[in-house]
Design a protein around this motif. Structure first.
Motif, PDB file in Angstrom:
ATOM      1  N   ILE A   9      24.311  31.926  11.013  1.00  0.00           N
ATOM      2  CA  ILE A   9      25.059  32.276  11.614  1.00  0.00           C
ATOM      3  C   ILE A   9      25.733  33.561  12.050  1.00  0.00           C
ATOM      4  O   ILE A   9      26.510  34.281  11.428  1.00  0.00           O
ATOM      5  CB  ILE A   9      26.538  30.964  11.129  1.00  0.00           C
ATOM      6  N   PRO A  10      25.496  33.591  13.403  1.00  0.00           N
ATOM      7  CA  PRO A  10      25.423  35.324  13.881  1.00  0.00           C
ATOM      8  C   PRO A  10      27.073  35.547  13.947  1.00  0.00           C
ATOM      9  O   PRO A  10      27.610  34.310  14.512  1.00  0.00           O
ATOM     10  CB  PRO A  10      25.471  35.314  15.272  1.00  0.00           C
ATOM     11  N   ALA A  11      27.736  36.417  14.202  1.00  0.00           N
ATOM     12  CA  ALA A  11      29.060  36.944  14.075  1.00  0.00           C
ATOM     13  C   ALA A  11      29.558  38.193  14.772  1.00  0.00           C
ATOM     14  O   ALA A  11      29.341  38.873  13.988  1.00  0.00           O
ATOM     15  CB  ALA A  11      29.846  36.752  12.437  1.00  0.00           C
ATOM     16  N   ASP A  12      30.483  38.050  15.148  1.00  0.00           N
ATOM     17  CA  ASP A  12      30.778  39.938  15.735  1.00  0.00           C
ATOM     18  C   ASP A  12      31.845  40.041  14.601  1.00  0.00           C
ATOM     19  O   ASP A  12      32.079  41.703  14.200  1.00  0.00           O
ATOM     20  CB  ASP A  12      31.535  40.059  16.777  1.00  0.00           C
ATOM     21  N   GLN A  70      23.259  38.131  21.777  1.00  0.00           N
ATOM     22  CA  GLN A  70      24.856  37.038  21.626  1.00  0.00           C
ATOM     23  C   GLN A  70      23.702  35.833  21.615  1.00  0.00           C
ATOM     24  O   GLN A  70      23.699  35.230  22.118  1.00  0.00           O
ATOM     25  CB  GLN A  70      24.912  37.452  23.564  1.00  0.00           C
ATOM     26  N   GLU A  71      23.254  36.252  20.484  1.00  0.00           N
ATOM     27  CA  GLU A  71      22.563  35.037  19.457  1.00  0.00           C
ATOM     28  C   GLU A  71      23.264  33.755  19.346  1.00  0.00           C
ATOM     29  O   GLU A  71      24.571  34.008  18.965  1.00  0.00           O
ATOM     30  CB  GLU A  71      21.621  35.841  18.656  1.00  0.00           C
ATOM     31  N   PRO A  72      22.406  33.103  19.397  1.00  0.00           N
ATOM     32  CA  PRO A  72      22.996  31.410  18.507  1.00  0.00           C
ATOM     33  C   PRO A  72      22.808  31.248  17.359  1.00  0.00           C
ATOM     34  O   PRO A  72      22.078  31.846  16.799  1.00  0.00           O
ATOM     35  CB  PRO A  72      22.483  30.565  19.877  1.00  0.00           C
ATOM     36  N   ILE A  73      23.462  30.403  16.722  1.00  0.00           N
ATOM     37  CA  ILE A  73      23.661  30.009  15.755  1.00  0.00           C
ATOM     38  C   ILE A  73      21.879  29.436  15.494  1.00  0.00           C
ATOM     39  O   ILE A  73      21.275  29.220  16.465  1.00  0.00           O
ATOM     40  CB  ILE A  73      24.345  28.319  15.347  1.00  0.00           C
ATOM     41  N   LEU A  74      21.177  30.110  13.991  1.00  0.00           N
ATOM     42  CA  LEU A  74      19.749  30.385  14.128  1.00  0.00           C
ATOM     43  C   LEU A  74      19.533  29.127  13.286  1.00  0.00           C
ATOM     44  O   LEU A  74      19.774  29.509  12.212  1.00  0.00           O
ATOM     45  CB  LEU A  74      18.830  31.590  13.981  1.00  0.00           C
TER      46      LEU A  74
END
Length: 128
Positions: A9-12, A70-74
């Motif tokens: 999960i990417p997060a700012d 701006q990658e999505p959940i991977l």
């Protein structure tokens, strides 16, 4: 048959996301000890996620990291032979976005885009 084995999960704001998922879903989210590689896990602010006890038919591991684009959940699909799978990608209308790459202590990964434009990873665990 290859199954989903891991998600990321990417997060700012990694700390904010950690609090959110821990409070909302009860997940355990702990920082991973950084490697000496300056572009590696330390730069990613990588945290390991455990969603609960391992159970048949469920996925219980993931990661939380500092978003770079701006990658999505991977999602990662575990495969027995990453080389054989990567060889098929372009023949089937997909695209390789990151070639086979070693992750010491984990195995090999590659990133691909499917025929519909969806990004996902492949993971071949290290043989122990």
């Amino acid at each position: 048959m290859p199954n989903l084995s891991h998600f990321m999960i990417p997060a700012d704001d990694v700390d904010r996301a950690r609090r959110f998922y821990s409070a909302l879903l009860g997940w355990t989210i702990e920082p991973v000890v950084p490697t000496p590689d300056p572009g590696g896990m330390a730069a990613m602010q990588y945290h390991a996620i455990t969603t609960g006890p391992a159970a048949a038919g469920t996925l219980n591991t993931g990661g939380l990291y500092k978003r770079h684009l701006q990658e999505p959940i991977l999602d990662f699909v575990q495969v027995d032979d990453i080389d054989a799978v990567v060889l098929k990608v372009e023949k089937l209308g997909g695209k390789i976005t990151m070639p086979k790459t070693a992750i010491p202590g984990v195995g090999y990964t590659a990133m691909i885009i499917d025929s519909e434009g969806n990004l996902f990873g492949l993971l071949m665990p290290e043989k122990k």
